[in-house]
Design an enzyme around this catalytic site. Structure first.
Site, short mmCIF file in Angstrom:
data_model
loop_
_atom_site.label_atom_id
_atom_site.label_comp_id
_atom_site.label_asym_id
_atom_site.label_seq_id
_atom_site.Cartn_x
_atom_site.Cartn_y
_atom_site.Cartn_z
N CYS A 75 47.61 15.21 50.19
CA CYS A 75 48.46 15.71 51.28
C CYS A 75 49.43 14.62 51.78
CB CYS A 75 47.63 16.23 52.44
SG CYS A 75 48.62 17.13 53.67
N CYS A 131 56.74 19.21 53.39
CA CYS A 131 55.55 19.24 52.54
C CYS A 131 55.63 18.06 51.59
CB CYS A 131 55.47 20.56 51.78
SG CYS A 131 54.05 20.68 50.66
#
Length: 333
Positions: A254, A91
């Site tokens: 992101c 992530c």
């Protein structure tokens, strides 16, 4: 005050996207590697993810990271990433949050102007370089795992939407890149429900007909992200809406999605090495991406991406479970 469970965390947000960095109360997760720990957590400890991510302690777009001892000698800390959709191999926004929390809390030796932190993640070694001034983490540049384009200009038949063109790339997770124009939707948060419904349908169609499978990382065998590309985007500046299973949008630009997008642009011959790439989120946050080298993942040509972004500490918290709580693992509404 009664509590059968107490978990300590530093809450952060990365360009608007939360990361609950768990610093205590979980213990060491079994596993010889970070990915084995991830898989063990998924099978045996997933109630902790629900406890921390779901309501009433979390919300439908919650994300987190559990700090662990490293399983490898060349890393400072290990990480297991959690969110409402499950346990991720990597992530990017979460790693920026983790590195910021480690510096701000003094959990690593802090040097100025740059503190380097090596992280043992389920997807591989990730290096975070934190720009520090007066003890404050100003920005983080992460050197991500090798990223590659799996499919370029593929199509999938999506019920209710017809044949949808897409490309598929890995940047720590798998991402389907879809032009918003191709599905007749605008880059407009007022249409977010329509964009999300389309994204979930595309994920289901890809996973039901041609699911991806990472050549080296066990258990990475699905697409849970659709990166809807806004009109006018290019290899200099791209805007997107990131739809994520089971039904929410990434608030940040992101990090792993930026890596996947750069791998796709590189595969097209549109993004060269050592060139800045500005990726903008649905709410207007920015990450700066850069490809710094070429490599290989199995038989796939791959690139090594870096992502630069910012995170801020938003809370120091202890999460408690009263034995009489009727929702001991939270709930999804």
């Amino acid at each position: 005050m009664r509590a059968s469970k107490i978990i300590q965390a530093i809450d952060t947000h990365t360009e608007g996207m939360p990361t609950r960095v768990v610093t205590g109360g979980v213990g060491t997760i079994p596993g010889a590697t970070a990915n084995e720990r991830r898989l063990h957590f998924m099978e045996h400890l997933d109630h902790l993810r629900h406890f921390l991510m779901d309501e009433p302690r979390g919300h439908p777009a919650m994300s987190g990271a559990i700090l662990q001892p490293s399983t490898r000698p060349d890393a400072d800390w290990g990480v297991v990433y959690i969110e409402v959709s499950g346990c991720l191999p990597m992530c990017g926004h979460g790693t920026i949050g983790v590195a910021t929390a480690l510096v701000e809390a003094g959990m690593v030796p802090v040097t100025e102007p740059v503190t380097t932190i090596r992280l043992d993640t389920p997807a591989g070694l990730v290096v975070a370089r934190v720009a520090v001034s007066d003890g404050h983490a100003d920005a983080v540049t992460i050197e991500n795992v090798p990223s590659f384009c799996e499919r370029l200009d593929a199509t999938v038949d999506v019920p209710g939407y017809g044949v949808v063109p897409y490309s598929l790339a890995f940047g720590g997770n798998y991402y389907a890149m879809v032009d918003l124009d191709a599905v007749g939707l605008p880059f407009d948060r007022a249409r977010s429900d329509d964009i999300l419904a389309c994204g979930l349908a595309i994920m289901e169609a890809i996973n039901g007909t041609a699911p991806p499978k990472h050549p080296e990382i066990s258990g990475v065998d699905h697409c849970h992200h659709v990166e809807f590309i806004a009109p006018g985007s290019n290899a200099v500046h791209s805007r997107h809406a990131m739809a994520i299973h089971p039904g929410w949008f990434d608030r940040s630009p992101c990090g792993t999605g930026t890596s996947a997008r750069m791998a796709e642009l590189w595969a097209r011959g549109e993004l060269a090495l050592d060139t800045d790439f500005d990726n903008e989120s649905f709410i207007g946050g920015h990450f700066t991406g850069r490809l710094i080298g070429e490599t290989a993942v199995g038989d796939r040509k791959a690139v090594i991406p870096t992502i630069t972004g910012r995170a801020w500490v938003s809370g120091l918290n202890q999460y408690l479970l009263d034995p009489s709580d009727p929702f001991p693992t939270g709930f999804i509404f």
